[in-house]
Scaffold this motif. Structure first.
Motif, PDB file in Angstrom:
ATOM      1  N   VAL A   1      -0.431  22.580  -7.357  1.00 15.61           N
ATOM      2  CA  VAL A   1      -1.125  22.129  -6.146  1.00 15.61           C
ATOM      3  C   VAL A   1      -1.091  20.609  -6.097  1.00 15.61           C
ATOM      4  CG1 VAL A   1      -3.289  22.123  -4.862  1.00 15.61           C
ATOM      5  CG2 VAL A   1      -2.623  24.147  -6.160  1.00 15.61           C
ATOM      6  N   MET A   2      -0.742  20.047  -4.923  1.00 18.42           N
ATOM      7  CA  MET A   2      -0.569  18.592  -4.819  1.00 18.42           C
ATOM      8  C   MET A   2      -1.850  17.843  -4.469  1.00 18.42           C
ATOM      9  SD  MET A   2       1.552  18.140  -1.247  1.00 18.42           S
ATOM     10  CE  MET A   2       2.925  19.105  -1.881  1.00 18.42           C
ATOM     11  N   ASP A   3      -2.884  18.515  -3.991  1.00 19.68           N
ATOM     12  CA  ASP A   3      -4.162  17.855  -3.713  1.00 19.68           C
ATOM     13  C   ASP A   3      -5.271  18.839  -4.040  1.00 19.68           C
ATOM     14  OD1 ASP A   3      -5.331  15.344  -1.846  1.00 19.68           O
ATOM     15  OD2 ASP A   3      -6.593  17.131  -1.849  1.00 19.68           O
TER      16      ASP A   3
ATOM     17  N   LEU B   1       9.157  22.719  -2.181  1.00 18.93           N
ATOM     18  CA  LEU B   1       8.734  23.590  -1.088  1.00 18.93           C
ATOM     19  C   LEU B   1       7.227  23.763  -1.194  1.00 18.93           C
ATOM     20  CD1 LEU B   1       9.168  25.699   1.218  1.00 18.93           C
ATOM     21  CD2 LEU B   1       9.571  27.400  -0.586  1.00 18.93           C
ATOM     22  N   HIS B   2       6.489  23.408  -0.121  1.00 22.50           N
ATOM     23  CA  HIS B   2       5.036  23.587  -0.181  1.00 22.50           C
ATOM     24  C   HIS B   2       4.512  24.232   1.094  1.00 22.50           C
ATOM     25  CE1 HIS B   2       3.578  20.339   2.516  1.00 22.50           C
ATOM     26  NE2 HIS B   2       4.562  19.601   2.062  1.00 22.50           N
TER      27      HIS B   2
ATOM     28  N   SER C   1      -0.041  24.036  -2.022  1.00 27.27           N
ATOM     29  CA  SER C   1       0.605  24.704  -3.148  1.00 27.27           C
ATOM     30  C   SER C   1       2.102  24.448  -3.060  1.00 27.27           C
ATOM     31  CB  SER C   1       0.339  26.211  -3.106  1.00 27.27           C
ATOM     32  OG  SER C   1      -1.042  26.472  -3.170  1.00 27.27           O
ATOM     33  N   TYR C   2       2.759  24.205  -4.205  1.00 30.70           N
ATOM     34  CA  TYR C   2       4.179  23.862  -4.130  1.00 30.70           C
ATOM     35  C   TYR C   2       4.981  24.423  -5.298  1.00 30.70           C
ATOM     36  CZ  TYR C   2       3.294  20.028  -7.525  1.00 30.70           C
ATOM     37  OH  TYR C   2       2.951  19.281  -8.638  1.00 30.70           O
TER      38      TYR C   2
ATOM     39  N   VAL D   1       4.419  16.714  -8.284  1.00 30.27           N
ATOM     40  CA  VAL D   1       4.436  15.903  -7.065  1.00 30.27           C
ATOM     41  C   VAL D   1       3.404  14.788  -7.192  1.00 30.27           C
ATOM     42  CG1 VAL D   1       3.759  15.930  -4.623  1.00 30.27           C
ATOM     43  CG2 VAL D   1       5.316  17.668  -5.512  1.00 30.27           C
ATOM     44  N   THR D   2       3.766  13.604  -6.731  1.00 31.30           N
ATOM     45  CA  THR D   2       2.835  12.482  -6.699  1.00 31.30           C
ATOM     46  C   THR D   2       2.585  12.063  -5.254  1.00 31.30           C
ATOM     47  OG1 THR D   2       4.571  10.784  -6.877  1.00 31.30           O
ATOM     48  CG2 THR D   2       3.641  11.646  -8.932  1.00 31.30           C
ATOM     49  N   ARG D   3       1.380  11.605  -4.984  1.00 32.16           N
ATOM     50  CA  ARG D   3       0.993  11.094  -3.666  1.00 32.16           C
ATOM     51  C   ARG D   3       0.392   9.703  -3.857  1.00 32.16           C
ATOM     52  NH1 ARG D   3      -2.730  13.083  -0.875  1.00 32.16           N
ATOM     53  NH2 ARG D   3      -1.692  13.168   1.162  1.00 32.16           N
ATOM     54  N   THR D   4       0.985   8.692  -3.227  1.00 37.88           N
ATOM     55  CA  THR D   4       0.558   7.304  -3.383  1.00 37.88           C
ATOM     56  C   THR D   4       0.381   6.671  -2.015  1.00 37.88           C
ATOM     57  OG1 THR D   4       1.864   7.155  -5.417  1.00 37.88           O
ATOM     58  CG2 THR D   4       1.107   5.089  -4.434  1.00 37.88           C
ATOM     59  N   PRO D   5      -0.768   6.056  -1.719  1.00 36.09           N
ATOM     60  CA  PRO D   5      -0.980   5.465  -0.398  1.00 36.09           C
ATOM     61  C   PRO D   5       0.151   4.520   0.006  1.00 36.09           C
ATOM     62  CG  PRO D   5      -3.034   5.486  -1.610  1.00 36.09           C
ATOM     63  CD  PRO D   5      -1.967   5.938  -2.571  1.00 36.09           C
ATOM     64  N   PHE D   6       0.582   4.643   1.249  1.00 35.49           N
ATOM     65  CA  PHE D   6       1.627   3.810   1.825  1.00 35.49           C
ATOM     66  C   PHE D   6       1.288   2.340   1.582  1.00 35.49           C
ATOM     67  CE2 PHE D   6       3.543   2.051   5.897  1.00 35.49           C
ATOM     68  CZ  PHE D   6       4.857   2.154   5.465  1.00 35.49           C
ATOM     69  N   ASP D   7       2.229   1.583   0.969  1.00 36.55           N
ATOM     70  CA  ASP D   7       1.880   0.250   0.476  1.00 36.55           C
ATOM     71  C   ASP D   7       1.588  -0.771   1.565  1.00 36.55           C
ATOM     72  OD1 ASP D   7       4.454  -0.187   1.356  1.00 36.55           O
ATOM     73  OD2 ASP D   7       5.298  -0.578  -0.632  1.00 36.55           O
ATOM     74  N   SER D   8       1.951  -0.485   2.819  1.00 36.62           N
ATOM     75  CA  SER D   8       1.612  -1.422   3.891  1.00 36.62           C
ATOM     76  C   SER D   8       0.126  -1.462   4.191  1.00 36.62           C
ATOM     77  CB  SER D   8       2.391  -1.076   5.165  1.00 36.62           C
ATOM     78  OG  SER D   8       3.759  -1.387   5.014  1.00 36.62           O
ATOM     79  N   ILE D   9      -0.655  -0.654   3.483  1.00 28.47           N
ATOM     80  CA  ILE D   9      -2.105  -0.734   3.637  1.00 28.47           C
ATOM     81  C   ILE D   9      -2.603  -2.151   3.371  1.00 28.47           C
ATOM     82  CG2 ILE D   9      -2.612  -0.080   1.233  1.00 28.47           C
ATOM     83  CD1 ILE D   9      -5.039   1.475   2.296  1.00 28.47           C
ATOM     84  N   ASN D  10      -1.839  -2.911   2.560  1.00 23.09           N
ATOM     85  CA  ASN D  10      -2.278  -4.275   2.259  1.00 23.09           C
ATOM     86  C   ASN D  10      -2.278  -5.178   3.493  1.00 23.09           C
ATOM     87  OD1 ASN D  10       0.470  -4.875   2.618  1.00 23.09           O
ATOM     88  ND2 ASN D  10       0.856  -5.157   0.431  1.00 23.09           N
ATOM     89  N   GLN D  11      -1.614  -4.745   4.564  1.00 27.31           N
ATOM     90  CA  GLN D  11      -1.589  -5.539   5.797  1.00 27.31           C
ATOM     91  C   GLN D  11      -2.923  -5.490   6.541  1.00 27.31           C
ATOM     92  OE1 GLN D  11       1.757  -4.315   8.203  1.00 27.31           O
ATOM     93  NE2 GLN D  11       3.205  -4.492   6.504  1.00 27.31           N
ATOM     94  N   ILE D  12      -3.771  -4.544   6.203  1.00 27.40           N
ATOM     95  CA  ILE D  12      -5.064  -4.454   6.886  1.00 27.40           C
ATOM     96  C   ILE D  12      -6.230  -4.786   5.950  1.00 27.40           C
ATOM     97  CG2 ILE D  12      -4.336  -2.898   8.720  1.00 27.40           C
ATOM     98  CD1 ILE D  12      -5.387  -0.547   7.084  1.00 27.40           C
ATOM     99  N   TYR D  13      -5.913  -5.370   4.795  1.00 28.95           N
ATOM    100  CA  TYR D  13      -6.978  -5.844   3.922  1.00 28.95           C
ATOM    101  C   TYR D  13      -7.713  -7.004   4.593  1.00 28.95           C
ATOM    102  CZ  TYR D  13      -5.076  -3.208  -0.087  1.00 28.95           C
ATOM    103  OH  TYR D  13      -4.650  -2.218  -0.945  1.00 28.95           O
ATOM    104  N   LYS D  14      -9.025  -6.921   4.599  1.00 27.26           N
ATOM    105  CA  LYS D  14      -9.865  -7.954   5.209  1.00 27.26           C
ATOM    106  C   LYS D  14     -10.317  -8.987   4.183  1.00 27.26           C
ATOM    107  CE  LYS D  14     -14.101  -8.222   8.000  1.00 27.26           C
ATOM    108  NZ  LYS D  14     -15.175  -7.384   8.612  1.00 27.26           N
TER     109      LYS D  14
END
Length: 477
Positions: free
Chosen positions: A268-270, A243-244, A249-250, A330-343
């Protein structure tokens, strides 16, 4: 009292009503997403103000996002994406009764303003009661100020939105409190649960999203609650509820369908200065039942002079829960499809980082204004007191002696290795470390003319184990 609210939206398909309204687009057609400080792979509205993320829903191959829009009067801004990377700003979906938009923008939401909430997908009897049809649907639950908890619905994948005729369904208010309904499905009791910002957080239950019964209250939280269940350390036999509130805060603990019982202190998560009102996508329709979160990239900190829009969203992250130093974090990890926009992709091997007066820039081969970079340091035999990145005009310092990044606690791992992952955009810095336990979000005015990336040490040397650098393409062009 801050003018925030968490709008709950539920997607619904049904027959048209007199208050049906096609999205109203108040933005000029000339917006090119090339303005100074306009982020290239983070969402921002074409024009005007945005704040809280309100309703996040995945349905039939498309991600939907409703967010707070409008500087003086809050509306439901609306955007869609096929992949959480490329967003289309559809304008305004929910227009309240006191809107300042032109008369042709039909007022299709109850209340003076549309304050925050969340979103769900329904069908069958519940959909029929709200929309007139049992077909799968999107429904919105939000706080209509001077009204209460209200519903809005769409039966055509968000093209038109309708005002529920019997609003408010709960929590009547003369002004804006209580507010910010977060609604989710609780399978054990086959009921909808509403977490509301009301003397902390108050829980309600319903079978149909219309009739609500109060359950309990917990003395925790300020604005825009969100709540979800996660396996601890990936173990599905050890499920925990998180619950946050708007500040990030959570609490972690148990929820029995009526009462939330915390099992440890508030965390706190961030830890960055610009993280607020995060929401997660409605779980049951998400691919792989993932918990994907997006937050508002501000904390009422005044902005950076961006125009003709104001404020942005953080990059989507996958939320998890792990044990760290005896606590559930709590962990926060960038959505892995970010690799689809790697230049482009560059990998640098082991090397020594030295002081600026004595050594070359360890990242001299890199230059960009939009990138995803992960650097791993070995702190075992370092003689340095600090690690210093320079990204355009932004200084990013890790204090080795204090074990702090940007003044926030961050310890190296058991091997004395420090991993730092940075997402850098034209006005956003996000840093992730410690398997996602460390998360830092900041809105910053990166010099538009600079693509400088530097890395030096202070008072000695430090070893890089690896550096993986990915330049990111614009998702707007």
């Amino acid at each position: 009292m801050r003018q925030l609210a968490c709008v709950l939206f539920v997607l619904v398909f049904a027959v048209a009503s007199p208050t049906a309204f096609s999205q109203f687009d108040p933005h000029p057609k000339t917006i090119g997403y090339t303005e100074p400080f306009r982020n290239q792979f983070h969402f921002s509205p074409k024009t005007e103000w945005m704040n809280d993320i309100n309703a996040l829903i995945y349905l039939d191959g498309q991600y939907h996002m409703i967010y707070q829009w409008g500087d003086k009067i809050r509306h439901g801004g609306y955007a869609v994406s096929p992949d959480l990377l490329h967003w289309t700003d559809k304008g305004v979906a929910l227009i309240p009764q006191e809107s300042l938009l032109p008369k042709e923008a039909t007022r299709n939401a109850s209340g003076a303003q549309v304050y925050s909430g969340s979103g769900v997908v329904v069908s069958g009897d519940t959909a029929t009661k709200i929309t007139g049809s049992p077909d799968q649907a999107m429904i919105a639950i939000y706080t209509g100020t001077k009204s209460g908890t209200c519903l809005a619905w769409s039966n055509d994948a968000g093209v038109t939105w309708h005002d529920y005729s019997a609003n408010p369904v709960a929590n009547a208010t003369k002004d804006q409190d209580p507010r910010d309904p977060c609604v989710f499905w609780y399978e054990p009791t086959k009921s909808w649960i509403l977490a509301l910002y009301e003397n902390g957080t108050t829980f309600y239950s319903s079978q149909d999203l219309i009739q609500w019964q109060q359950l309990s209250n917990i003395d925790f939280g300020f604005e825009c609650p969100d709540m979800f269940e996660l396996p601890l350390d990936g173990d599905s036999s050890r499920m925990k509820w998180v619950l946050h509130d708007a500040n990030g805060s959570y609490l972690v603990g148990q929820f029995d369908g009526k009462t939330f019982s915390a099992e440890q202190e508030v965390l706190v998560m961030d830890v960055g200065p610009d993280f607020y009102a995060a929401q997660t996508f409605f779980r049951p329709t998400m691919p792989d039942n993932a918990v994907i979160q997006i937050a508002w990239n501000d904390h009422w900190n005044g902005g950076i002079g961006e125009t003709p829009w104001q404020r942005n969203a953080t990059f989507p992250v996958v939320v998890g829960l792990i044990t760290r130093e005896g606590k559930m974090r709590v962990t926060r990890t960038p959505f892995d499809s970010i690799n689809q926009i790697y230049k482009s992709n560059v990998s640098l091997g082991q090397q020594t980082v030295g002081e600026k007066s004595q050594s070359e820039n360890a990242l001299k081969s890199l230059a960009s204004k939009t990138f995803d970079m992960t650097v791993v340091f070995d702190l075992t035999n370092t003689t340095a007191s600090q690690i210093q990145f320079m990204v355009a005009n932004k200084e990013i310092i890790y204090d080795i002696n204090k074990q702090e990044l940007m003044g926030k606690s961050l310890k190296p791992d058991s091997k004395n290795h420090l991993t730092m992952r940075m997402l850098v955009d034209w006005s956003i810095l996000e840093i992730f470390s410690d398997d996602g336990v460390f998360s830092y979000s900041e809105q910053f005015a990166f010099d538009p003319e600079s693509n400088l990336i530097e890395l030096y040490s202070i008072d000695g040397q430090v070893q890089i184990i690896s550096c993986d650098f990915h330049e990111i393409s614009s998702t707007w062009r």
